[in-house]
Design a protein around this motif. Structure first.
Motif, PDB file in Angstrom:
ATOM      1  N   THR A  79       0.825  -1.200   0.000  1.00  0.00           N
ATOM      2  CA  THR A  79       0.000   0.000   0.000  1.00  0.00           C
ATOM      3  C   THR A  79       0.866   1.259   0.000  1.00  0.00           C
ATOM      4  O   THR A  79       2.051   1.224   0.315  1.00  0.00           O
ATOM      5  CB  THR A  79      -0.932   0.025   1.222  1.00  0.00           C
ATOM      6  OG1 THR A  79      -0.143   0.013   2.417  1.00  0.00           O
ATOM      7  CG2 THR A  79      -1.859  -1.177   1.215  1.00  0.00           C
ATOM      8  N   PHE A  80       0.246   2.368  -0.347  1.00  0.00           N
ATOM      9  CA  PHE A  80       0.937   3.651  -0.374  1.00  0.00           C
ATOM     10  C   PHE A  80       1.440   4.023   1.019  1.00  0.00           C
ATOM     11  O   PHE A  80       0.757   3.806   2.021  1.00  0.00           O
ATOM     12  CB  PHE A  80       0.001   4.754  -0.865  1.00  0.00           C
ATOM     13  CG  PHE A  80      -0.188   4.787  -2.353  1.00  0.00           C
ATOM     14  CD1 PHE A  80       0.770   5.357  -3.176  1.00  0.00           C
ATOM     15  CD2 PHE A  80      -1.329   4.243  -2.918  1.00  0.00           C
ATOM     16  CE1 PHE A  80       0.584   5.392  -4.548  1.00  0.00           C
ATOM     17  CE2 PHE A  80      -1.511   4.273  -4.293  1.00  0.00           C
ATOM     18  CZ  PHE A  80      -0.547   4.848  -5.117  1.00  0.00           C
ATOM     19  N   THR A  81       2.622   4.610   1.044  1.00  0.00           N
ATOM     20  CA  THR A  81       3.111   5.229   2.277  1.00  0.00           C
ATOM     21  C   THR A  81       2.456   6.588   2.456  1.00  0.00           C
ATOM     22  O   THR A  81       2.000   6.936   3.539  1.00  0.00           O
ATOM     23  CB  THR A  81       4.639   5.389   2.218  1.00  0.00           C
ATOM     24  OG1 THR A  81       5.244   4.106   2.048  1.00  0.00           O
ATOM     25  CG2 THR A  81       5.165   6.035   3.489  1.00  0.00           C
ATOM     26  N   ASN A  82       2.407   7.356   1.370  1.00  0.00           N
ATOM     27  CA  ASN A  82       1.773   8.674   1.360  1.00  0.00           C
ATOM     28  C   ASN A  82       0.776   8.734   0.210  1.00  0.00           C
ATOM     29  O   ASN A  82       0.902   7.994  -0.771  1.00  0.00           O
ATOM     30  CB  ASN A  82       2.803   9.792   1.157  1.00  0.00           C
ATOM     31  CG  ASN A  82       3.944   9.710   2.142  1.00  0.00           C
ATOM     32  OD1 ASN A  82       3.735   9.433   3.308  1.00  0.00           O
ATOM     33  ND2 ASN A  82       5.152   9.960   1.669  1.00  0.00           N
ATOM     34  N   ILE A  83      -0.174   9.627   0.309  1.00  0.00           N
ATOM     35  CA  ILE A  83      -1.054   9.899  -0.826  1.00  0.00           C
ATOM     36  C   ILE A  83      -0.949  11.380  -1.173  1.00  0.00           C
ATOM     37  O   ILE A  83      -0.595  12.216  -0.323  1.00  0.00           O
ATOM     38  CB  ILE A  83      -2.517   9.510  -0.542  1.00  0.00           C
ATOM     39  CG1 ILE A  83      -3.076  10.274   0.658  1.00  0.00           C
ATOM     40  CG2 ILE A  83      -2.633   8.012  -0.335  1.00  0.00           C
ATOM     41  CD1 ILE A  83      -4.561  10.019   0.895  1.00  0.00           C
ATOM     42  N   ALA A  84      -1.245  11.705  -2.428  1.00  0.00           N
ATOM     43  CA  ALA A  84      -1.030  13.075  -2.912  1.00  0.00           C
ATOM     44  C   ALA A  84      -2.100  14.045  -2.441  1.00  0.00           C
ATOM     45  O   ALA A  84      -1.876  15.260  -2.424  1.00  0.00           O
ATOM     46  CB  ALA A  84      -0.969  13.074  -4.444  1.00  0.00           C
ATOM     47  N   GLY A  85      -3.276  13.547  -2.071  1.00  0.00           N
ATOM     48  CA  GLY A  85      -4.353  14.436  -1.650  1.00  0.00           C
ATOM     49  C   GLY A  85      -5.591  13.655  -1.289  1.00  0.00           C
ATOM     50  O   GLY A  85      -5.562  12.429  -1.133  1.00  0.00           O
ATOM     51  N   ILE A 100     -13.762  13.072  -7.113  1.00  0.00           N
ATOM     52  CA  ILE A 100     -13.392  14.458  -6.839  1.00  0.00           C
ATOM     53  C   ILE A 100     -12.110  14.437  -6.018  1.00  0.00           C
ATOM     54  O   ILE A 100     -12.032  13.768  -4.981  1.00  0.00           O
ATOM     55  CB  ILE A 100     -14.500  15.197  -6.060  1.00  0.00           C
ATOM     56  CG1 ILE A 100     -15.841  15.095  -6.800  1.00  0.00           C
ATOM     57  CG2 ILE A 100     -14.107  16.650  -5.840  1.00  0.00           C
ATOM     58  CD1 ILE A 100     -15.858  15.750  -8.145  1.00  0.00           C
ATOM     59  N   CYS A 101     -11.095  15.164  -6.479  1.00  0.00           N
ATOM     60  CA  CYS A 101      -9.803  15.226  -5.788  1.00  0.00           C
ATOM     61  C   CYS A 101      -9.585  16.640  -5.246  1.00  0.00           C
ATOM     62  O   CYS A 101      -9.837  17.625  -5.953  1.00  0.00           O
ATOM     63  CB  CYS A 101      -8.668  14.841  -6.732  1.00  0.00           C
ATOM     64  SG  CYS A 101      -8.865  13.225  -7.497  1.00  0.00           S
ATOM     65  N   PHE A 102      -9.125  16.724  -4.018  1.00  0.00           N
ATOM     66  CA  PHE A 102      -8.916  18.049  -3.422  1.00  0.00           C
ATOM     67  C   PHE A 102      -7.844  17.970  -2.333  1.00  0.00           C
ATOM     68  O   PHE A 102      -7.403  16.895  -1.955  1.00  0.00           O
ATOM     69  CB  PHE A 102     -10.226  18.597  -2.855  1.00  0.00           C
ATOM     70  CG  PHE A 102     -10.880  17.697  -1.836  1.00  0.00           C
ATOM     71  CD1 PHE A 102     -10.701  17.918  -0.476  1.00  0.00           C
ATOM     72  CD2 PHE A 102     -11.668  16.614  -2.228  1.00  0.00           C
ATOM     73  CE1 PHE A 102     -11.299  17.097   0.468  1.00  0.00           C
ATOM     74  CE2 PHE A 102     -12.280  15.794  -1.293  1.00  0.00           C
ATOM     75  CZ  PHE A 102     -12.100  16.033   0.052  1.00  0.00           C
TER      76      PHE A 102
END
Length: 749
Positions: free
Chosen positions: A232-238, A747-749
């Motif tokens: 899984t992702f360590t971080n996500i962009a938003g 929707i990305c924010f």
């Protein structure tokens, strides 16, 4: 005796020695880290090199690399599939940070590397996930070349898995993990190695590592046909909110939220939640629902010490129409999507905790400590034979269990460099313990209890240790290892007056992988190894420890080639022999030995890029599976795939339109040993279309685009309908889903 050396020769020797020492002394070690520019997620397997120089490094799972060069006044090049290439001017700094921006795939920037992986097709496959109609984590497995899944209980059960000529049932011959947490459940109420991965939210998966065959030192029990490891992702962009709706009253809601937006290199955290519902295509509604919650936290305790922890919760319930006999449909008794017993179904839940503590003593030595815990509950109602055994009440069964699973693994990785030679040493040990309470097989009618057939408590402990040595020398890369596993199994039978004693057995598994990289466009590889899958603890104890850990022996020969800038492919011929094949008999709760088996095959994987946006891929897998201890003509292995293929055409851009037209194909195959009953093959086509912008995404997905009529799960089953005088053995199946469209708004924010 004194040997006189000519003064000129002595001068030349001294000069050569001085030059060699000078070259070694002038070498500079460059260390750095490569991350995603948007999420700061570490990027694994990025290639770092000096153009025109043979020196090359590959980033590890933490995005870190070490590269020795002779002159620091050079330009460093960093490339990775799915990212824009980066050029870094080197001055006097030996510690650098590289941030790569996501971009469309460019095969001309993909090179064949000497690495611990025989191929990086897993990285390339990961970039395609957004372009496919993936609606649950189990379908992510379809990214693995040659791997097929089939569902036959309304979406709530673990899927049936096929790989390399194996009907792996629900996971008997394929090891599945997520962030190091085992997905497989050994000695499960429904089948050995049961791998229900529905607790994974697909959008949280950053990388899918996989391998075929038993060649991997760090993969243990159940790794015979292969393994799949989700990370899984360590971080996500938003943040992301996603809504989906489709045919059969299908709905899905997803939310992903970045909890710590500042100083992500120090600490990060995010949470993801998912809810799914569908009535399914069957006449009797499935009322299928699934809820997932996942959270992950990462903290840099110091420059050298990192902590990562995650918690997840999963709960699901469903009704199912079950598999139906062909004769019931042909006679008009029921429709294709009808049911003999519509009271099948079940519920399941799982709660997980995973922790990883990593310490880097120096740039060459890393210590990883990994621990996990799962609380699991399973309750399933099935009916395979209808009125075969009980003409009055019917044959419906209930399989259930409650389990606590915990384990740990500790490993040290040391890297050495000797001029152009490199040595990577990995030393590891660990333990897995399963404590299952009240594992039972009961006779029921319309989910009402009648009597127990089996009931008891199971404890199973797998202790292991391994040693892996990876030597790189020029164009050669040799990966050798040895693994020792010891299994201890105990079963307390609640229906018996006396108990069998606990049983234990150990197995030693050597592994060897050799690569010869001719250049950055051609590599040959050979693999050989021994693996195993454990038997069910109840059978181990009942058989006084016989066939506790049946071994698997395999070998691969192949090549990876990039004959042009836009074409990359790999070919492998292989064999795999199993000491003992087991067949699970669901109604009786028994595992029957079926003798030794052997599989031979050839795998072909190819990918071609037409231009910056259009590319295509194809995977073809041919296998000849046979039972070694059976007479000719009766030596077919039921349901073992003999030919499979997947592929498609894809259009990819950073923003704007994206899409794919993909297919999956499986050929007719024997459903019984004599091949008198045939499991029917199918060819399905899926369409995916996305319009992507930085703040939103709209998607349309159509599965089974041409509405093919197909059978999903298929079995040669002896059954008896209520009106029949005797049993009939024929093909029973679950009907494949007809054309299924759904739309998505994110929707990305």
């Amino acid at each position: 005796m004194m040997v006189r050396i000519h003064p000129l020769i002595r001068t030349l020797l001294c000069s050569s020695a001085l030059l060699a020492c000078s070259a070694i002394m002038s070498q500079v070690t460059i260390r750095g880290k490569v991350t995603d520019a948007l999420s700061l997620q570490p990027i694994e397997s990025a290639a770092v090199f000096i153009p025109g120089n043979s020196a090359l490094a590959l980033t590890d799972q933490y995005g870190q690399f070490t590269l020795k060069i002779a002159d620091v006044k050079k330009e460093l090049r960093v490339i990775c599939a799915g990212y824009e290439a980066a050029s870094i001017s080197l001055n006097s700094s030996s510690e650098i940070q590289v941030h790569l921006r996501p971009a469309i795939i460019r095969l001309d920037e993909v090179v064949v590397l000497r690495s611990r992986h025989a191929t990086r097709f897993n990285t390339l496959a990961k970039t395609d996930l957004a372009l496919k109609a993936v609606k649950n984590s189990q379908e992510l497995m379809r990214v693995v070349p040659g791997l097929f899944v089939a569902q036959h209980a309304g979406g709530g059960k673990a899927e049936q898995i096929f790989l390399r000529g194996f009907d792996c049932d629900h996971g008997t011959d394929i090891q599945v993990t997520v962030d190091g947490l085992p997905v497989n459940m050994v000695s499960h109420a429904h089948g050995q190695g049961y791998a229900d991965a529905h607790f994974i939210i697909p959008e949280t998966v950053n990388n899918i590592d996989f391998g075929t065959g038993p060649y991997y030192t760090q993969q243990g029990n159940l790794n015979t046909a292969g393994y799949v490891a989700f990370n899984t992702f360590t971080n996500i962009a938003g943040n992301r909110i996603q809504l989906e709706a489709g045919r059969f009253n299908s709905h899905r809601v997803l939310g992903m939220f970045d909890l710590l937006t500042k100083n992500k290199e120090k600490q990060s955290a995010y949470v993801a939640a998912e809810f799914s519902y569908t009535d399914g295509p069957t006449i009797s509604r499935q009322y299928f629902n699934r809820f997932n919650l996942f959270g992950k936290y990462n903290l840099a305790l110091s420059q050298r010490t990192h902590f990562s922890g995650s918690l997840s919760a999963f709960k699901s319930s469903w009704d199912a129409s079950g598999q139906v006999p062909e004769r019931a449909i042909e006679s008009g008794m029921i429709g294709r999507f009808g049911s003999i017993n519509p009271t099948e179904g079940g519920e399941t839940e799982r709660y997980n905790a995973v922790m990883l503590l990593t310490h880097r003593f120096n740039s060459n030595t890393t210590w990883e400590n990994h621990a996990y815990y799962s609380k699991y509950r399973f309750n399933l109602y099935s009916d395979f034979s209808f009125f075969l055994n009980d003409p009055v009440n019917g044959d419906q069964i209930n399989q259930a269990e409650s389990r606590n699973l915990f384990g740990f693994q500790s490993k040290i990785t040391k890297r050495y460099a000797f001029g152009s030679w490199s040595l990577n040493s990995v030393y590891g040990l660990g333990l897995r313990h399963d404590a299952t309470k009240d594992s039972r097989l009961s006779h029921v009618v319309a989910r009402r209890f009648l009597s127990d057939r089996k009931r008891g408590n199971i404890t199973e402990t797998n202790a292991f240790a391994f040693l892996q040595q990876q030597l790189g020398a020029g164009k050669w890369f040799i990966d050798g290892g040895i693994r020792v596993d010891q299994l201890t199994a105990m079963y307390f039978d609640k229906l018996a007056t006396s108990q069998n004693s606990a049983q234990q057995q150990a197995i030693v598994s050597p592994k060897l992988n050799i690569q010869y990289t001719v250049n950055r466009n051609l590599q040959f590889f050979a693999k050989a190894g021994k693996g195993f899958h454990s038997n069910d603890a109840r059978v181990i104890v009942a058989n006084a420890g016989q066939q506790v850990l049946p071994a698997a022996y395999g070998g691969d020969l192949g090549l990876i080639m990039k004959p042009s800038a836009g074409l990359l492919f790999t070919v492998a011929v292989w064999y795999l022999q199993l000491d003992q094949e087991f067949v699970y008999v669901g109604d009786e709760g028994n595992i029957e030995p079926a003798g030794r088996t052997r599989r031979d095959g050839i795998d072909l994987l190819a990918r071609y890029q037409f231009n910056d946006h259009w590319f295509a891929n194809v995977n073809l897998n041919l296998t000849r599976p046979r039972a070694l201890d059976a007479a000719k003509g009766q030596n077919h292995i039921p349901l073992a795939p003999t030919a499979t293929s997947t592929g498609g055409v894809f259009y990819k851009s950073t923003y704007g339109w994206n899409g794919s037209l993909s297919y999956r194909y499986i050929r007719n195959r024997p459903a019984n040993e004599e091949n008198s009953i045939v499991a029917r093959g199918y060819f399905l086509t899926d369409l995916a279309l996305n319009y992507t912008q930085p703040r939103y995404e709209i998607g349309l997905f159509v599965e089974n685009l041409f509405n093919a009529q197909w059978n999903e799960a298929q079995f040669a089953t002896e059954s008896r309908l209520r009106t029949e005088p005797g049993p009939v053995t024929e093909l029973n199946f679950t009907p494949g889903t007809p054309v299924f469209g759904r739309i998505k708004l994110a929707i990305c924010f």
